[in-house]
Each structure stands twice: as structure tokens, then as C-alpha cells.
Design a protein around this motif. Structure first.
Motif, PDB file in Angstrom:
ATOM      1  N   LEU A 297       3.899  12.178 -30.772  1.00 33.42           N
ATOM      2  CA  LEU A 297       3.929  12.912 -32.033  1.00 33.42           C
ATOM      3  C   LEU A 297       3.148  14.213 -31.889  1.00 33.42           C
ATOM      4  CD1 LEU A 297       3.284   9.957 -34.522  1.00 33.42           C
ATOM      5  CD2 LEU A 297       5.478  10.961 -33.849  1.00 33.42           C
ATOM      6  N   GLN A 298       3.781  15.326 -32.221  1.00 31.77           N
ATOM      7  CA  GLN A 298       3.118  16.615 -32.038  1.00 31.77           C
ATOM      8  C   GLN A 298       1.854  16.716 -32.878  1.00 31.77           C
ATOM      9  OE1 GLN A 298       4.146  18.910 -29.717  1.00 31.77           O
ATOM     10  NE2 GLN A 298       2.140  19.799 -30.188  1.00 31.77           N
ATOM     11  N   ALA A 299       1.881  16.142 -34.076  1.00 31.51           N
ATOM     12  CA  ALA A 299       0.683  16.190 -34.923  1.00 31.51           C
ATOM     13  C   ALA A 299      -0.488  15.470 -34.248  1.00 31.51           C
ATOM     14  CB  ALA A 299       0.988  15.540 -36.279  1.00 31.51           C
ATOM     15  N   SER A 300      -0.216  14.326 -33.613  1.00 29.89           N
ATOM     16  CA  SER A 300      -1.276  13.594 -32.900  1.00 29.89           C
ATOM     17  C   SER A 300      -1.777  14.384 -31.711  1.00 29.89           C
ATOM     18  CB  SER A 300      -0.751  12.234 -32.441  1.00 29.89           C
ATOM     19  OG  SER A 300      -0.390  11.430 -33.539  1.00 29.89           O
ATOM     20  N   ILE A 301      -0.848  15.013 -30.997  1.00 33.59           N
ATOM     21  CA  ILE A 301      -1.231  15.801 -29.825  1.00 33.59           C
ATOM     22  C   ILE A 301      -2.171  16.928 -30.232  1.00 33.59           C
ATOM     23  CG2 ILE A 301      -0.349  17.378 -28.063  1.00 33.59           C
ATOM     24  CD1 ILE A 301       2.216  15.630 -28.030  1.00 33.59           C
TER      25      ILE A 301
END
Length: 618
Positions: free
Chosen positions: A168-172
């Protein structure tokens, strides 16, 4: 060449000898036997190769002395099993004393001295603390907070590497920012390794070792293949080993928390029992679990690094002494890890908070205080079966051949093997491969726990009572263990290559042969589980009815599966797979692991030559 004599004649009515707790105890050496005549044989001490000629009657006496007992106890046992010697106590004792002189009976003091004999070795420097993370930024927040507290307290200035397998880009984005903030507040050197950084490392490795391209990509990269959608903790594990080649490291998961804690029942020294039961304590909620025990006031990493990479005998001379009294009743042939010059290649921790297991089968193997606490009341028992608020570990330091959990520190100055990049159970598979590659390797589990808080509670009770289905990595681990002792090569890379050939041999068998192998394995695993559980039920005569009902449910569900004619499916394979599908799936698992093991030694050597350059280039 090997014979073992065991006599089960009814004991005579002889008075039991009085036991002096301070008296020396003795146990007979193990070794092969060959007949010389109807009266004599030659016995060879396995440890030294020294031959001894003796009568079969003396050999029978030695067989009764396998456990560390006093000479008086051995005399009484021999007399009770051999009626012809009932009135020859002095003669029997003289024979045993001669065996002591010939070093065929080893004393507890000599055993401890022998264990402590190896000289200390220089330990490699620490490369970094590696953290495996995957789409759990809230868990990482707590871990980094405790690591920041650690740095403020001990001013260790350690290097930290975040191995981010998030999708997930938000997590990254969030986890990269958390690491930057940690570096700003602590002043520590940090490295972030996400998908782009992994790809960069893989590209460099493929340029160096083009023949290993497929294996390199499989070991480190996530792709869209179905198999790589499994749990991918092995990818981060392999990357940590690659980036630390030639040095030592610590490995954490994002749902762990410092500080280390010791339970109230901790004991000093080393426990020699290879089958010592695990200890557990149960709490009502997570707050209580996180507060259980006493904080370790030492630098937790330094505490474990003092042992990691050192000879076990050196530790016995110092921090973890082995007492003579601890050997009483132990069978010398079961003390293999203490009888050889063993090296600690990793250290292990217990946990407080959430259990580390998928199921709760281990709960039904507890003994003594731990089991009493587990089943004390029905209401708490139902809560305890989920193992969500526990302390779980050992009460005393123990050396282990194969461990089932992720170690805390590793000695990667000698080539440690890779593990499967996908699937749970990568930790125990790695441990078995390490013991295969390094026959003198042990994992030292210490009586401390680290906090473990999962992102959400797991429901373990229903899984525990259901049919046990082993995972792919468990099958591979057990297959490795079947090879222990078969190979003599000194080079660990050669040993891994030999096992790769063994895997390919099974992959190249007929479909019928592969199915037969899987069926045999599934039958063994379930029969062993049933046997262990039946022994627990028979021994626990005082168990409450609700514990007995659950224990019998475990036996019944696995007995039905044992007798069923279902396809021999491993856990990660589709539920509707047939026999042919199982045979085909096994080929892919075996060949994939074989390719990784074949190319890993060259990858590790290249990384060791690069040293810190691989990290520095990111």
C-alpha cells in the motif's frame, strides 16, 4: 555394528540406595559394538573412536548406566535387572569402578569440564538491527518508540535498516517518514529498503551472477505469481542475511516492542535437558501482559551479542554455568549438543503479549505450574486457549538444535543459509538448514521475553481443535532434518548443494512416488501429534473435564484425517486440490528451494566481499 541391550526383567526386592545429592554421578559413553565371540565384543567410544574389548555381561552392565546416577544407584539397577548378580554387589561395583578408570563411564564433573574446554573465539562486529515491516505503520510506531527509548537510555548509536515489504502506497510513505523521524530524534544511522531499493540490489546481484537471475529474483522480490502472495517474511529475512554477510545482526518484526523482561520463575545457568518443557504465564488483558515480569536492566542487544557467535563452552564457563546436579537422571546419549564443541550461531527470546504461534497445540504440552495456570478455571481457560495475553519462553538458558521461532541475534560471520522467501514457518526451516550446513551450530534460547502485540487478536482455539495441516516450509524443515548426520563435507556451501540435489531427486520422482512420500509424511505428522496428545491425556489424571474434552477433540479430528483417503495437501495449496495437483505442486516447491540453496553460497560470498558497500550504495 551397533547393538543396544535393554532388559525389562521384574526388579528384585532390593532396598533402594540412599542418594547423596553431593555424590558424583556417572553415565556410560555411547558407541558401536561388534561381536568377537560368543562371550566377547569390541566397543568403540563414539566420541573418541577408542576401542575397548569386554564381555557381553560388562556391556549389559554399561547399558544399565546410560543415565547420570551414583555408582550405588547403578549397582542397584544392574542387580535388579540381572538376577544372577543379586548377591554380588561388591563385584558389580568393582566392575563399574574399572569402567570409570577406562573412561567408559564419565563423571558429571568430567562432562562439565569437557563442555567448558573449548577456547573463546573472536566475535564479528555488529552490522545493524534489521526490521521487517509490511503495511502495519501503527505497529512500527510502537516499535520505533521503544527503540528510541533504548537509544536514549544506552546511547548505543546502532544502525537500523527497515526492510519494508508493504504494497500500500500510504503505508510505504508513512513508514519511510517514521524511519526518518526516528533518525532525526536519535541521531542513529538508518537505511530504508523498499521495493525500489530491493530492485536496485537485485539488479547489481544479477550483473555479478547472471546464472543465478531466477533464484535471486525469487529470494528477494515480490511478484504477481500466486506463490509469492503468501506471507513473505522470508524475503526480508534473506535480505537481512545478505546485507549483513560477514558480520552479526539483530532481527526484529514490526509488531515487537522493547524492553526485554524476565519472568518471576527465571533460573540462572544452563538447562542441559534437550526436551525441557516450555514455560507460560497467562494474563487477563494486554496491559497486564505487557507489565508482566521484571525489566532487564542491561543493553538487550549487548546481552545477546555477548553470546551470539561464541562457543557454548565459553558461556558455560561464564554467564551460563552448568551445574553437576542438573545432569542427574539425564541420558548421556541425549546430550549431543553439549557433548560436541558447539557454537552459538543465534540467540532466541521468549515473548510477552501475543503468542507467536498460529495455533495453540503447544498449550496442551505444558507441564507443572504452567499447565495448572492454563486450566485453573473454566472462564480463564477459555480465554487462555486464544493465547492472546501470555508470557511464553524458557525459565533457564537452553541450547537447541532447531528452533521454531525467529532468533533475536545472528552470527552471520560464517555463511548462514537462506530460507524460503514465502510461507510461514520460514524461521524453523532456516534453523534446520543452519544445523545441516553447520553440524556444530546451536541456537541459545535465553530466559527473557520481548513484547509482541499483533495488529488484531487471532482466534486460535478453533484452529487448535481442528485437523492439523502442515505448511510447505514445515515439510521442507522435516525433510532437512531427515538428512542430519548423512553428509561429511566440511564446507557449508557444499552441504547446501548436496541437499539441493536431494530436493531435486524427490522432484524428479514419479508422481506416484511423490504422492506416496507426501502421504507418509502426513501420516507421520498426525500420528506423532496423536501420540503426544494421548500421552498427555493419560498422564493428566487430575485435568478438568473441559481440558480433557478439548484434548480428545484434537485427537479425534486428527485421527479422522489420518484414516481418511484425502489428497495429501499441504496448508498453502488449494482446498480442492487432487492427488495429481499435490504431486505437481510439490515439484515446484522442491525445485524452487533447490535453486535458492544452489546459488546462495555464491551470493553470500559476494555480499561478504562487498561488506558495507551494499548498504552504503542505497
Amino acid at each position: 555394528m551397533s547393538y543396544q541391550f535393554n532388559y525389562t526383567l521384574p526388579p528384585l526386592n532390593a532396598a533402594a540406595p540412599k542418594i547423596d545429592p553431593n555424590a558424583p554421578t556417572y553415565a556410560s559413553e555411547d558407541g558401536p559394538v561388534a561381536s568377537l565371540s560368543s562371550q566377547e565384543c569390541i566397543f568403540q567410544i563414539r566420541r573418541t573412536g577408542e576401542p575397548h574389548v569386554m564381555t557381553f555381561q560388562v556391556l549389559q552392565a554399561m547399558d544399565q548406566c546410560r543415565e547420570f546416577r551414583t555408582l550405588d544407584e547403578h549397582v542397584a539397577r544392574i542387580q535388579s535387572t540381572q538376577p544372577a548378580l543379586a548377591d554380588k554387589r561388591d563385584d558389580v561395583r568393582r566392575v563399574l569402578e574399572s569402567l570409570v578408570q577406562r573412561q567408559l563411564l564419565v563423571s558429571d564433573a568430567d562432562f562439565v569440564e569437557r563442555l567448558a574446554a573449548p577456547a573463546a573465539i573472536a566475535q564479528a562486529p555488529m552490522r545493524a538491527v534489521f526490521i521487517r515491516a509490511c503495511d502495519r505503520p501503527q505497529q512500527l510506531v510502537h516499535l520505533l518508540a521503544t527503540l528510541a527509548d533504548y537509544e536514549r537510555r544506552f546511547r548505543a548509536g546502532r544502525r537500523y535498516v527497515l526492510l519494508d515489504d508493504s504494497v500500500l502506497q500510504a503505508s510505504i510513505n508513512e513508514q519511510r517518514d517514521l524511519l526518518r523521524e526516528f533518525a532525526r530524534t536519535t541521531g542513529c544511522k538508518v537505511h530504508y529498503i523498499g521495493h525500489a531499493e530491493r530492485a536496485k540490489i537485485v539488479e547489481k546481484l544479477v550483473r555479478e551472477l547472471p546464472q543465478a537471475k531466477a533464484a535471486i529474483q525469487s529470494l528477494f522480490l515480490r511478484d504477481k505469481n500466486a506463490s509469492t502472495q503468501r506471507f513473505g517474511g522470508g524475503r526480508g529475512w534473506n535480505m537481512a542475511l545478505l546485507l549483513s554477510a560477514g558480520s552479526r545482526l539483530a532481527l526484529l518484526d514490526d509488531d515487537l516492542r522493547l524492553n526485554l523482561k524476565r519472568p518471576p520463575f527465571v533460573r540462572p545457568g544452563l538447562d542441559p535437558n534437550p526436551s525441557a518443557p516450555m514455560e507460560a504465564a497467562f494474563m487477563a488483558n494486554m496491559e497486564e501482559a505487557l507489565g508482566y515480569g521484571e525489566d532487564v536492566d542491561q543493553d538487550p542487544f549487548a546481552l545477546h551479542l555477548d553470546a551470539c557467535g561464541q562457543m557454548l563452552g565459553t558461556l558455560v564457563r561464564g554467564a551460563y554455568p552448568l551445574s553437576r546436579q542438573a545432569l542427574r537422571g539425564m541420558n548421556l546419549s541425549r546430550l549431543e549438543l553439549l557433548s560436541a564443541p558447539s557454537r552459538v550461531v543465534a540467540t532466541q527470546l521468549g515473548t510477552y503479549g501475543s503468542a507467536r504461534t498460529e495455533n495453540g497445540l503447544w498449550l496442551y504440552r505444558l507441564e507443572g505450574r504452567s499447565r495448572d495456570e492454563f486450566w485453573r478455571e473454566r472462564a480463564s481457560y477459555l480465554r487462555n486457549t486464544e493465547a492472546q495475553h501470555v508470557w511464553f519462553g524458557v525459565a533457564q538458558a537452553q541450547a537447541k538444535e532447531v528452533t521454531g521461532f525467529t532468533p533475536f541475534t545472528f552470527d552471520n560471520s560464517i555463511m548462514l543459509p537462506c530460507t524460503s522467501p514465502v510461507g510461514r514457518g520460514e524461521d524453523s526451516l532456516w534453523s534446520a538448514l543452519t544445523r545441516h550446513a553447520h553440524p556444530d551450530a546451536v541456537v541459545l534460547e535465553l530466559p527473557e521475553g520481548i513484547g509482541h502485540v499483533q495488529e488484531s487478536p487471532r482466534q486460535r482455539a478453533n484452529i487448535t481443535r481442528g485437523t492439523f495441516v502442515p505448511r510447505v516450509n514445515m515439510f521442507l524443515r522435516d525433510y532437512v532434518q531427515r538428512q542430519f548426520g548423512l553428509y561429511k563435507a566440511a564446507d557449508p556451501g557444499q552441504r547446501l548443494g548436496l541437499f539441493a540435489d536431494v530436493l531435486r531427486d524427490l522432484a524428479g520422482a514419479t508422481g506416484q512416488e511423490r504422492i506416496a512420500n507426501l502421504r507418509e509424511y502426513m501420516g507421520y505428522v498426525r500420528a506423532d501429534l496423536i501420540d503426544r496428545m494421548q500421552h498427555q491425556i493419560e498422564a493428566a489424571t487430575e485435568a478438568p473435564v473441559y481440558w480433557q474434552a478439548d484434548a480428545r477433540a484434537i485427537v479425534e479430528s486428527n485421527a479422522k484425517a489420518l484414516l481418511a483417503k484425502a489428497p495429501p495437501r499441504l496448508s498453502e495449496w488449494p482446498d480442492d486440490i487432487d492427488d495429481t495437483g499435490c504431486a505437481d505442486a510439490l515439484v515446484g516447491e522442491l525445485n524452487g528451494m533447490a535453486d535458492a540453496l544452489e546459488h546462495w553460497p555464491a551470493l553470500w560470498r559476494h555480499a561478504a566481499e562487498q561488506g558495507e558497500k551494499l548498504l552504503g550504495a542505497l
